[in-house]
Design an enzyme around this catalytic site. Structure first.
Site, PDB file in Angstrom:
ATOM      1  N   ASP A 291     -63.310 109.154  46.473  1.00  0.00           N
ATOM      2  CA  ASP A 291     -64.169 110.014  45.647  1.00  0.00           C
ATOM      3  C   ASP A 291     -64.731 111.218  46.413  1.00  0.00           C
ATOM      4  OD1 ASP A 291     -63.679 108.471  43.458  1.00  0.00           O
ATOM      5  OD2 ASP A 291     -65.635 107.478  43.410  1.00  0.00           O
TER       6      ASP A 291
ATOM      7  N   ARG B 289     -53.810 103.999  36.669  1.00  0.00           N
ATOM      8  CA  ARG B 289     -54.957 103.094  36.788  1.00  0.00           C
ATOM      9  C   ARG B 289     -54.869 101.841  35.910  1.00  0.00           C
ATOM     10  NH1 ARG B 289     -60.327 106.672  37.339  1.00  0.00           N
ATOM     11  NH2 ARG B 289     -61.110 104.807  38.309  1.00  0.00           N
TER      12      ARG B 289
ATOM     13  N   CYS C  76     -55.406 108.435  33.226  1.00  0.00           N
ATOM     14  CA  CYS C  76     -56.385 109.511  33.332  1.00  0.00           C
ATOM     15  C   CYS C  76     -55.851 110.502  34.343  1.00  0.00           C
ATOM     16  CB  CYS C  76     -57.752 108.989  33.726  1.00  0.00           C
ATOM     17  SG  CYS C  76     -57.786 108.348  35.378  1.00  0.00           S
TER      18      CYS C  76
HETATM   19  C1  UD1 Z   1     -63.862 102.672  41.165  1.00  0.00           C
HETATM   20  C2  UD1 Z   1     -64.754 103.861  40.965  1.00  0.00           C
HETATM   21  C3  UD1 Z   1     -64.003 105.150  41.273  1.00  0.00           C
HETATM   22  C4  UD1 Z   1     -63.395 105.071  42.670  1.00  0.00           C
HETATM   23  C5  UD1 Z   1     -62.573 103.797  42.835  1.00  0.00           C
HETATM   24  C6  UD1 Z   1     -62.073 103.585  44.260  1.00  0.00           C
HETATM   25  C7  UD1 Z   1     -66.289 103.178  39.245  1.00  0.00           C
HETATM   26  C8  UD1 Z   1     -66.742 103.323  37.826  1.00  0.00           C
HETATM   27  N1  UD1 Z   1     -65.218 103.888  39.585  1.00  0.00           N
HETATM   28  O1  UD1 Z   1     -62.783 102.807  40.237  1.00  0.00           O
HETATM   29  O2  UD1 Z   1     -64.927 106.229  41.206  1.00  0.00           O
HETATM   30  O3  UD1 Z   1     -62.548 106.178  42.867  1.00  0.00           O
HETATM   31  O4  UD1 Z   1     -63.372 102.647  42.498  1.00  0.00           O
HETATM   32  O5  UD1 Z   1     -63.139 103.561  45.139  1.00  0.00           O
HETATM   33  O6  UD1 Z   1     -66.893 102.505  40.043  1.00  0.00           O
HETATM   34  N2  UD1 Z   1     -55.729  98.827  40.487  1.00  0.00           N
HETATM   35  C9  UD1 Z   1     -54.662  98.115  39.964  1.00  0.00           C
HETATM   36  N3  UD1 Z   1     -54.946  97.146  39.049  1.00  0.00           N
HETATM   37  C10 UD1 Z   1     -56.220  96.860  38.669  1.00  0.00           C
HETATM   38  C11 UD1 Z   1     -57.290  97.584  39.209  1.00  0.00           C
HETATM   39  C12 UD1 Z   1     -57.016  98.572  40.133  1.00  0.00           C
HETATM   40  O7  UD1 Z   1     -53.503  98.359  40.302  1.00  0.00           O
HETATM   41  O8  UD1 Z   1     -56.404  95.957  37.840  1.00  0.00           O
HETATM   42  C13 UD1 Z   1     -55.457  99.870  41.504  1.00  0.00           C
HETATM   43  C14 UD1 Z   1     -55.914 101.265  41.062  1.00  0.00           C
HETATM   44  O9  UD1 Z   1     -54.929 101.905  40.275  1.00  0.00           O
HETATM   45  C15 UD1 Z   1     -56.117 101.926  42.415  1.00  0.00           C
HETATM   46  C16 UD1 Z   1     -56.658 100.776  43.277  1.00  0.00           C
HETATM   47  O10 UD1 Z   1     -56.257  99.584  42.619  1.00  0.00           O
HETATM   48  O11 UD1 Z   1     -54.885 102.336  42.935  1.00  0.00           O
HETATM   49  C17 UD1 Z   1     -58.161 100.753  43.452  1.00  0.00           C
HETATM   50  O12 UD1 Z   1     -58.773 100.920  42.192  1.00  0.00           O
HETATM   51  P1  UD1 Z   1     -60.220 100.324  41.882  1.00  0.00           P
HETATM   52  O13 UD1 Z   1     -60.921 100.023  43.165  1.00  0.00           O
HETATM   53  O14 UD1 Z   1     -60.080  99.229  40.897  1.00  0.00           O
HETATM   54  O15 UD1 Z   1     -60.901 101.570  41.185  1.00  0.00           O
HETATM   55  P2  UD1 Z   1     -61.856 101.557  39.917  1.00  0.00           P
HETATM   56  O16 UD1 Z   1     -62.695 100.339  39.921  1.00  0.00           O
HETATM   57  O17 UD1 Z   1     -61.078 101.905  38.697  1.00  0.00           O
END
Ligand code: UD1
Length: 418
Positions: free
Chosen positions: A305, A121, A116
């Protein structure tokens, strides 16, 4: 595609109210699949992400009604376990159905989310955790296929780094698993706490342990519940910053000041003062904005955010500051657009360096993602003349009637329907 036409530099005053939290409500909507019967959620605004999630829940077989600010989800007839690509590609949070579907039907098929505007992500942590709970996962034809014919089984899972989404998904999978699960290094965001409260109200047994860990004792069955959703701290933060950037004092109502401490501390360093009482925050903006560095971090650190909106604010600071994004390192698409409005921001070694300017001037800009569009609205409110923001469907995903709310306190924002 709709656009906003903002006539900047209007006098804003009065009170503006915060809606329910998008990122708390999305996982709670999917958590209703864990039970049968009708759950009732109050304080649910009408935003496009909820329309999309409602659509997905209906595909799965739930009945969803959303009237006024109450959403009723009856999952009695939910019986389908696939989340199709057309929806997942539009809204990454669709991945939140993975945990509940697997817990309820012992199988799930969810389109693999793509990239995105704010980065690639990945969802590897979601999959790692669900595998640890005993699911078999294959990825075929762009779909994550998970199954566990004998049900999920509790396990100890340590996340290598903090993920809000992986914490939420794993929690929703583990509540119906057999036996005990321990989740280590979990996200501590208020949205996760609100999901825990919802699940516990449904009959789950989740408790916080020391050191960012959770203990979950699996139960056989959960019951539908009625709950009021927490206020959106990101909307509240955006509104606090709109007061600060326009240098107009007004009051943000129905928010949770405790959730905004990291932002309030940084705004105080920039020179703002606050009056905080029982869910209301009045901002007294600084006439001379001091430059303040920020680094985004997991809660209770500074939220990613609000990074774009804080950057808008800093464009008018009296000096230079640095903005470091550690959660989504590519989340700087708004910089080029802010520079079109007269800001002076450069990226050096992945860090945004903002050199404050005396004024912003209206121009045509394009919204690139949800929070970037909010940053452009703030800049447009503070800029001289007219700012046109195209592609505001991004902002409609997460902010309820933002232009009406701001116009009610004196802003001049027109929605141009194109
Ligand atoms: C959620 C929020 C988003 C916010 C983010 C961080 C929702 C719907 N969205 O997104 O608005 O910006 O938290 O506060 O609640 N990652 C990995 N592998 C994974 C999962 C995450 O590498 O399986 C990485 C992501 O790319 C990022 C970091 O971990 O660099 C944190 O992401 P994450 O906390 O999971 O964000 P979201 O849950 O997608």
């Amino acid at each position: 595609m709709d656009a906003f036409l903002i006539n900047g530099k209007k006098q804003l005053s009065g009170k503006i109210s915060v809606s329910g939290a998008k990122n708390a409500i999305l996982p709670i909507m999917t958590a209703t699949l864990l039970t049968e019967g009708k759950s009732i959620l109050h304080n649910v605004p009408h935003i496009n992400d909820f329309k999309m999630m409602s659509h997905l829940l209906r595909i799965i077989g739930a009945r969803v009604e959303h009237e006024n600010n109450t959403m009723k989800i009856d999952s009695s007839n939910a019986g389908y376990w696939e989340a199709p690509y057309e929806l997942v590609s539009k809204m990454r949070a669709s991945i939140y159905v993975l945990g509940p579907l697997l817990a309820k039907f012992n199988k799930a098929s969810v389109a693999f989310p793509g990239g995105c505007a704010i980065g690639t992500r990945p969802v590897d942590l979601h999959l790692m955790a669900i595998e640890k709970l005993g699911a078999n996962i294959t990825i075929e034809h762009g779909y994550i296929n998970a199954n566990c014919p004998d049900g999920l089984v509790g396990a100890e899972i340590t996340f290598p780094f903090i993920s809000v989404g992986a914490t939420a998904n794993t929690l929703m999978a583990a509540v119906l698993a057999k036996g005990k699960s321990i989740l280590n290094n979990i996200a501590l965001e208020p949205e996760i706490d609100s999901l825990i409260s919802f699940l516990n109200k449904m009959g789950a047994k989740i408790k916080h342990l020391h050191n960012n860990s959770l203990e979950i004792i699996g139960v056989d069955k959960l019951s539908p519940v009625e709950m009021t959703m927490i206020p959106d701290r990101i909307e509240a933060g955006t509104l606090l910053l709109s007061s600060a950037i326009t240098k107009n004092s007004f009051t943000i109502c129905n928010c949770e000041p405790q959730h905004l401490i990291s932002l309030i501390e940084k705004m105080e360093l920039a020179g703002c003062k606050f009056e905080i009482s029982d869910g209301n925050i009045t901002v007294f903006p600084a006439e001379m904005i001091k430059p303040v560095d920020i680094t985004t971090e997991a809660y209770p650190g500074f939220p990613t955010d609000l990074q774009a909106q804080f950057m808008s604010y800093m464009t008018l600071a009296n000096g230079k500051c640095q903005i470091k994004e550690t959660i989504f390192p590519d989340r700087f698409m708004h910089i080029a657009e802010l520079n079109r409005l007269g800001a002076n921001i450069q990226i050096n070694n992945g860090i945004a360096e903002v050199s404050g300017v005396k004024k912003l001037s209206g121009a045509e800009v394009m919204a690139t993602d949800l929070r970037a569009s909010a940053a452009l609205v703030l800049a447009g409110l503070a800029a001289e003349g007219e700012t046109t923001i195209s592609r505001i469907y991004h902002i409609d995903r997460g902010y309820e009637k933002i232009e009406q709310k701001l116009n009610a306190i004196g802003a001049d924002i027109k929605r141009i329907i194109q």
